[in-house]
Structure formats: C-alpha cells, structure tokens
Design a protein around this motif. Structure first.
Motif: not given
Lengths: 369, 452
Positions: B318-320, B324-332, B437-445, B447-452
């Motif tokens: 659950f650490r994601h 911030p941002g979409e997990l699938f996109w940033t993979e953080e 820390k969050h990598k703020d140089w990843i451009l925004p996704f 779009d939205e993927i809803k869910g856990l």
C-alpha cells in the motif's frame, strides 16, 4: 468413500504435475487459426505480392547492370558509362525495396551488409584494384563492395566523364567492376531462389504467434530497418544526430549525390509494406491488422496516424536538396526537421503498433510475471 | 484475547505437511535453476550485458563475471540440500542469500515470482521443516518430532494467501474490470492456441478472463482453508495456473504455486505422499512418527522476527498511497506489491547528451550499452531511466567530455492508450538523484485509472 476418492484425485493431480514440469515448454502447434481475422493472409500477401516480386525486379535490374558493365568492359565510352550509371541507379532503387526483408536466406548470407554498407572504404577499394588480391566474401570487406563501392568507381574517380572512362577502362578496374556486380547478382539470386524454391511455403506456414513466427520476426526486421537503416543511416547519422558534429561524408551514394532519390524510394517501400501495397494490388498487412484489432479495442486509428506521419516525413524530405550532403553543408536545420518527423514514426511503430499487435520488440527470451 | 492468542501459539500440528512442502520447494527451486541455466540465461542476463541496473541501496550487488555460474551452482546445491533436509538451517540460509543476491544483481529481471521466492525462503529459515523426514533426522543432526507448532504451517499459508489476495486487490481497477485491459491486447495475439485460440478473439472472453481472474485471486486463499471447498479450490488452482502457463511466458511459477497449495491439504495426504516417497527411496518413515512434540522454547527467534515480517508484508503493497500521480504510470510503489499481469506498457527513450559549455549535443544509441531486454525495461520505468542517464554521463565524461547534461525524450503507451511523452525532456537527469521521494520530472498521465 467419496472423501477417499477425492484424496486419490489430489495425489493423481500432483503426480501429473510433476510430469508436466519435467516436460514443459512444448511449442504450441501450428494449427490454422479460426477467428475473424486470418493472419496467414498477411504472410501470403507479403510473400507473393511484395517480397518475391520485389526480389524479381531487383535481380532483373542487376542482370541489366551486369550486362551494361560487360558491354562497357568490351568497348569503353562515355555513352556506355552513362548506360552503366543508369543501370546502377535502377538496381540501387530496386534494392531499397528489398533491403528490409532480412529474413531467411537474406539473413543467413547477411545480404544487407554485403550490399549497402556506406561510406565505402575507398583506400581499400583502390588497394584491391591495384593488388588484385581480395576476397569479397569476408565480412571485413563489407565496405569494399556493393552499391557504395560502385558509386565510388562510377562517380568518384574523376571529375569528368572522359576521365572516369579512362580510369575504368584499365583491366584492373574493369575486373573489379565485374567482380562487384557478380557478387551483388549472386547474392540476390541466391536469396530469390531460396524464396521461390520452398522458403515461401515455410514462411507462410509459420503463421503462429510465437516469437519466431514469420509475422513477429518480419515485424522486428521491418522495425530494425526503419530505425537503423532508414532513419539513422540515411538521415540521422550524416546530419550529426548521433555525433558532436555533422558528418555529410556519411550520406548514402555520396559520390553520385543520389541520396534523396534513394531515401524517398526506401520511405515509399516502408509505407507500401505497412499498407500491403505490392506491384499489382494491395493486400493485407499491418494496417489491416491494426484496423481489425481496433474493432476490439476501440482505440485510436493507428494505421491512419502512422500513414499521415509517414506522409509528413516525406513532405519534409521532398523539400531537401537532391544531394543530402549538400543540404547538410548548406542548411542542416531542414535535415534535422526531417529526422524529427521520421523519429515520430519510430514511436508510433515501436511503441503503439507493437503494443497493439502484442509483438515483443527484439524478442526477449525470458520469463514474465 | 491474549489467552486465545497464547492458545493458538501453543497449538501443535503434524510436521508432515511442512516436510512435504520443504521437499517440493527444494526440488522446484533446483529445477528452476537448472532450467534457467540450460536456457543460457545466466550468460545472457548476467554476463553479457555491460551495464546492470541496481536497486536503490544495493548498488554494490553486481554479477561476479564467470563466477556468477558458481553462485547459481551454490544456489542449486542449497536447494537440493533443502529438499533433502540436509544441514537444513545452513542450506536454507545459503539458498535465501544466494537467490536474493542473484535477484539483486540487475533489476531488469525483476519478477514478483522471484520476490516471492526470496520472501518464502526467508520465512523458511525460521520454520522447523527439517524435523520430519529429513537427512538431518536420519544422520542425527536433529531430533525427529511428529508435531510442530501450528503457526509454522500457517505462516506459509499466510504468505501464500497474501500473494493471492493482494494480487486480487490490485485487479480491482477500471482498466482491468471495465476495459478488460491488458487482456484485450494479450489474448487476441494468442490466436494459434489449439481450441482456445478462436475464443480469445471475442470480447466476452476478455471480460470473463479478467473478472474470473480477479475473483480467483481474491477468494482462493479462503477456499483452500475450508475443508468443504478445498478439493474444488485445488482443482481451480490447477486449472488457473495451467491456463496462465499456456497463455503467458511465466516459466516455472505456475508449477511452484500449484505444489505450494498442497500445504493446505489435510496431513493424511502428506503422510501418504511421504510413504510413497519412503518406499521409493527405501527408507523407513515410521521413525519420525514418534508422537513427540517440538519444544516450544525452540522458536523464540522466529516469533520475534516473523511478526514484524508479516506486518511489513501487509503494509508494503500500500506504500504507493504515499506518492502522487497514477501508480501504473509512475511505478512509484509498484514493485513488491503483487501487481502481476496488470499492465501492457511499452516505451521508447532516446537520450541526448549535451556539453553544457559548448552546447554541442548528440543522441545515444542505447544498443551500444543495453541489451534489448534492458532497453525495453528501462524505457518504461523512471528509476531505470535515471540510473542509465547517470551512467551515460559517467561513460562520456570518462572519454574526455566535460560538464555533460543528459536529457531524455521518451514516450510510453499504457494498456492500449496512445503513446504520450513520459519524462520531462527539459530536465537534466544528471542533476536528479535517486531517492524514495516522488520524481517530479515524470510528466502527468492525463488520464485516470480508478481503483485500489
């Protein structure tokens, strides 16, 4: 009793599984796919409508080039030199329409490496001619043969036609010219014969979805050709994209200055292949496959996007000097702009198209999640 | 409450299931390594590449050149020793360390399965799996017992349960459930699978597979726990994993999961299993059936280590939420969370090296430094991109260039969406450092993927 039966079943399962582990990794069979879209049609179209006819044209123009060089060898004149040059250009253009099919025999004989590695090593070529001792079958002699070597001999030896004729009519030069065209012709014929004597059926029958299936393999060859030979080789490298300075001497056909013509032919060939357009008609190819998958996925119209991006790149290129080397010296910005448009196609093909087709880029033989 | 917990801690169970599990685990690991070796993957993945991607904090873990083979050999021998129960504690510690070292050498090869094996082997260090039907018992290195604490069996079930349940939770997202992605991409390409191939083109099949897959993952640990549902649950385990094996290139994992699930069976099954084995190798199993119970004092360390271990296992996925941002996109926060088969992600990254003094710049040919596999993984994961950019700076500065900046133009397509710019091309990556820390140089996704 029921409980006992269930337990026996479990034991059976486990032993079956142990067996399955021991002999896993069986290849899926190559049964005919039964679904809405027959992928075999793509392979048939590629082989019968594009690849084999293109090789036939190519071998034919090499036969003409061979004849022209033989005639020139008998009586050298400026007119006959013009004939040789014309036949050379014809064959070189036809080459652009087969270069991407580095599969089967073409792959095993390294056809592209022995046909069109540039820039040619002109010192080595002169040395070969002077000493008369060379072996063009060695991979180390890639850049001493093929079209770039002919480009040098036909256009790079003297400033005037008369001067060129004078040099090329010496026996050593005649001999080298002959050797070069023979080698091109032999390699091309070998590949064509392989296609027409059995490989075509092998190619079409390999219609599965595995990494070694014809579709996946040729898709990767196509991508590799577009990225390395077309985008980088013909435009990016000479324009200095991969180096700290421009390298105009690395353009294709630098001595004849035909680089733009050859590039446009190659770009047309790529687009025709993508759309399934052959000499006689248009059949199935990536474009149709993408359209079919899009009916499932309802995503962007990728085939239209790819076509319009290819057209954009062509429009940019058409405004360039017919000799890319002159363009690079003159105004490299438009050269780089052309490169940028070509680069956008790479993203569309390699990221979007490959994802849609579920084809692995340069198949990676490893496990996934 | 406390007394109930104490009551549970003191509860005993037959040792046979744990012994069977130990044998299965050891044999499966041995086969996995033999398979890996025989495919030439040691050379291909750990010797040929000239650059390796490290996990943050584990930069010192690198392949050992040709000694890497020795490392795999050691790991394989340890696996066999675990199966035989020979010098078990030493064997399982050696296995855990060597296997984990191998996995840490290059994160290109990260798989949830491998992480699972590392965790499981760590857990097994603390379990008395060698006190029954083992060479240690036969040779007198350990006293045989017929009963071990119930929790030692349950801890394996708990870990398996976490893997399945969390994998199920991760599937509760709009791409998976509403759009049947990425199965909608993957399944049609399997058109040539006998019998199934034709159905895989149908949209209803993509949805069926998606929903059943999520349902399976969420419920299977519980269905395996209850006696009534167990036979059917095991049948489902077999069908599910065989199907995934047919459809996807996932190696040994399906078999490992199937045999692991036998730990849920009644101990009678394991006794039978061991009797068959005992007859095969001509030993007498009866010596172990001595009615002895393991002394509870033996397990203090395990209790101290395993409670925090499982608390962490429950929290890490659950650490994601900390990013911030979409997990699938940033993979953080994507790895180590049992997110399997959720994404079809493809990318393309071209790196621009700039001499910040002269302004001269050139693009890098990634194939000069990375294998196709590494390039593929790099192009879709920001931490890879960053590490590679730093490597490029080092590499070209060693060639005499000075004051270099490295920029990337990259595109990523996720689950059938059109490719879009991934990393900010204006950011000099050499000025960015790896951290949690969050990598703020990843451009925004966008779009939205809803869910856990």
């Amino acid at each position: 009793m029921v409980v006992r039966g269930v337990k026996k079943l479990w034991t059976l399962w486990v032993f079956m599984l142990m067996g399955a582990v021991a002999c896993s990794d069986s290849d899926p069979s190559t049964e005919e796919p039964i679904d809405d879209f027959d992928r075999s049609e793509i392979l048939v179209n590629w082989a019968d409508n594009i690849i084999i006819p293109n090789y036939q044209d190519y071998v034919e123009s090499l036969t003409d080039l061979k004849a022209a060089i033989t005639t020139f060898g008998q009586t050298s004149s400026a007119d006959l030199l013009a004939d040789v040059r014309e036949a050379w250009l014809e064959a070189y253009l036809d080459w652009q329409r087969v270069s991407m099919f580095e599969i089967g025999k073409a792959e095993s004989v390294s056809l592209r490496n022995f046909t069109n590695i540039y820039p040619a090593d002109i010192q080595k070529i002169d040395e070969n001619i002077n000493t008369g001792s060379y072996n063009l079958e060695l991979p180390s002699t890639n850049d001493e043969q093929g079209f770039p070597a002919l480009d040098y001999l036909l256009y790079g030896k003297a400033d005037t036609d008369e001067g060129t004729v004078a040099i090329l009519s010496t026996p050593a030069h005649k001999e080298y010219l002959q050797q070069l065209v023979e080698r091109l012709h032999n390699l091309a014929s070998e590949v064509l014969n392989h296609w027409t004597s059995g490989y075509r059926d092998t190619f079409v029958a390999n219609n599965g979805s595995s990494a070694t299936s014809s579709l996946n393999k040729l898709a990767n060859d196509f991508m590799f050709y577009y990225e390395k030979s077309l985008r980088a080789g013909k435009v990016g490298i000479p324009a200095g994209v991969f180096s700290t300075s421009r390298l105009p001497e690395k353009v294709e056909a630098r001595f004849s200055g035909k680089s733009k013509l050859l590039f446009l032919e190659s770009l047309d060939a790529v687009q025709d292949f993508f759309n399934g357009t052959g000499s006689s008609n248009t059949g199935k190819s990536f474009a149709h496959y993408l359209d079919y998958l899009n009916t499932i996925k309802e995503g962007e119209d990728l085939s239209a996007l790819i076509n319009s991006q290819l057209n954009l790149a062509r429009q940019k290129a058409e405004m360039l000097n017919s000799d890319f080397a002159a363009q690079i010296d003159d105004n490299n910005v438009s050269m780089l702009e052309t490169y940028d448009e070509l680069q956008k196609v790479v993203v569309l093909l390699k990221v979007d198209m490959f994802q849609a087709l579920s084809i692995q880029v340069d198949f990676v033989d490893a496990d996934g999640d | 409450m406390l007394s109930r917990f104490q009551g549970y801690i003191d509860k005993n169970a037959e040792a046979a299931p744990l012994a069977v599990f130990r044998i299965f685990f050891g044999v499966m690991m041995f086969l996995s390594i033999v398979r890996f070796w025989s495919y030439g993957w040691i050379d291909k993945l750990y010797i040929q590449p000239r650059f390796f991607f490290s996990y943050y904090g584990f930069e010192f873990v690198k392949p050992l050149g040709s000694y890497t083979y020795l490392l795999f050999a050691l790991c394989a021998m340890a696996a066999l020793a675990v199966a035989a129960g020979y010098r078990y504690r030493l064997a399982i510690i050696t296995f855990f360390l060597s296997f984990t070292y191998i996995e840490l050498m290059d994160k290109t090869t990260y798989l949830n399965h491998y992480y699972f094996i590392s965790l499981l082997s760590f857990l097994m260090i603390f379990l008395p799996a060698h006190r029954y039907f083992s060479l240690d018992v036969r040779l007198g290195y350990a006293k045989p017992v017929q009963y071990v604490p119930q929790w030692s069996l349950d801890s394996v079930k708990l870990l398996l349960g976490i893997v399945y349940f969390y994998a199920g939770l991760a599937k509760l997202n709009s791409d998976w459930l509403i759009h049947a992605m990425p199965l909608k991409i993957w399944l049609p390409s399997k058109f040539d699978i006998p019998f199934l191939g034709q159905w895989l083109q149908q949209e209803w099949a993509h949805y069926t597979f998606s929903w059943l897959g999520a349902l399976y993952d969420l419920t299977i640990p519980f269905l395996l726990l209850y006696k009534r549902t167990r036979p059917w649950a095991f049948l489902a385990v077999v069908v599910f994993h065989v199907l995934t094996r047919v459809l996807f290139p996932i190696g040994m994992f399906p078999y490992i999961m199937i045999v692991s699930a036998t730990i849920f069976f009644n101990a009678q099954w394991h006794h039978k299993m061991l009797s068959v084995l005992a007859r095969l190798i001509r030993v007498n199993k009866a010596k172990c059936d001595n009615g002895l119970v393991m002394a509870p004092t033996k397990m203090q360390l395990a209790k101290i280590v395993l409670v925090p271990f499982f608390v962490l296992q429950l929290l890490i996925p659950f650490r994601h939420y900390l990013y911030p941002g979409e997990l699938f996109w940033t993979e953080e926060g994507y790895r180590f969370s049992w997110r399997v088969m959720l994404m079809e992600k493809a990318g393309y990254a071209s790196f621009k090296v700039v001499d910040k003094e002269s302004g001269q710049r050139f693009y890098v040919n990634n194939a000069d430094f990375l294998t196709p596999f590494q390039e593929k993984q790099m192009a879709t994961q920001p931490d890879f991109i960053l590490e590679y950019a730093h490597f490029l700076k080092q590499h070209f500065e060693a060639q005499g260039h000075k004051n270099l900046g490295v920029f990337v133009e990259s595109y990523v397509a996720l689950n059938g969406r059109r490719s879009r710019p991934y990393i900010d091309p204006k950011v000099d990556l050499t000025q960015q450092q790896e951290s949690f820390k969050h990598k703020d140089w990843i451009l925004p996704f966008e779009d939205e993927i809803k869910g856990l």
